[in-house]
Design an enzyme around this catalytic site. Structure first.
Site, short mmCIF file in Angstrom:
data_model
loop_
_atom_site.label_atom_id
_atom_site.label_comp_id
_atom_site.label_asym_id
_atom_site.label_seq_id
_atom_site.Cartn_x
_atom_site.Cartn_y
_atom_site.Cartn_z
CD GLU A 145 -43.64 74.68 -54.86
OE1 GLU A 145 -42.53 74.90 -55.34
OE2 GLU A 145 -43.88 74.82 -53.64
CB CYS B 190 -37.72 71.78 -52.96
SG CYS B 190 -39.25 71.01 -52.35
#
Length: 159
Positions: free
Chosen positions: A55, A83
């Site tokens: 990401e 996360c």
């Protein structure tokens, strides 16, 4: 094939790049105006960098492409729920919506452990949709971790 499946397939292709490097197979694409503007995959071991998540790699490329840190009206497709670090970066970058292939009960922060994408006190909230091509995303991770456990067993036996 739906639009969401089309872009998740592209994220899966990125995850396979990580898999080929021996990395946890997580892939990501960022879409703006129905075009992929950035791609990323997990490279923590390869880069020896904690921050080298799929990401974050994609966010950096998308920001460069658009010439702005704000990724308003962008959508992110990731093979695994983000996360806490990536969820924070997603909120900070103002991404409009995240699509995840499967959830991460051990470290996910888009609903599994926490939901950092929708903290009421934050100035930006991110729409979230899960289980896009769930079986394909989940199976890739399951295969990877099974191979890793088998490799560790073989190394133990050899030593």
């Amino acid at each position: 094939m739906t639009r969401e499946e089309k872009y998740m397939k592209e994220a899966i292709k990125q995850a396979y790049k990580a898999y080929a490097l021996g990395e946890v197979p997580i892939g990501c694409v960022i879409v703006y105006e129905d075009k992929i503007i950035a791609r990323g995959y997990n490279r923590r071991v390869t880069d020896k960098n904690t921050l080298s998540h799929a990401e974050l790699n994609a966010i950096k490329k998308a920001s460069k492409k658009l010439g702005d840190w704000r990724l308003d009206n962008c959508e992110m497709y990731i093979t695994l729920e983000p996360c806490q670090m990536c969820s924070g970066a997603i909120v900070q970058s103002r991404i409009k919506k995240v699509y995840a292939g499967c959830m991460n009960p051990k470290a996910g922060c888009a609903g599994s452990i926490l939901n950092l994408l929708n903290v009421p006190q934050f100035n930006h909230k991110v729409e979230f949709e899960k289980d896009i091509l769930h079986d394909e995303c989940s199976q890739m991770l399951t295969s990877y971790f099974k191979e890793m456990r088998e490799r560790k067993k073989r190394l133990k036996v050899e030593n």
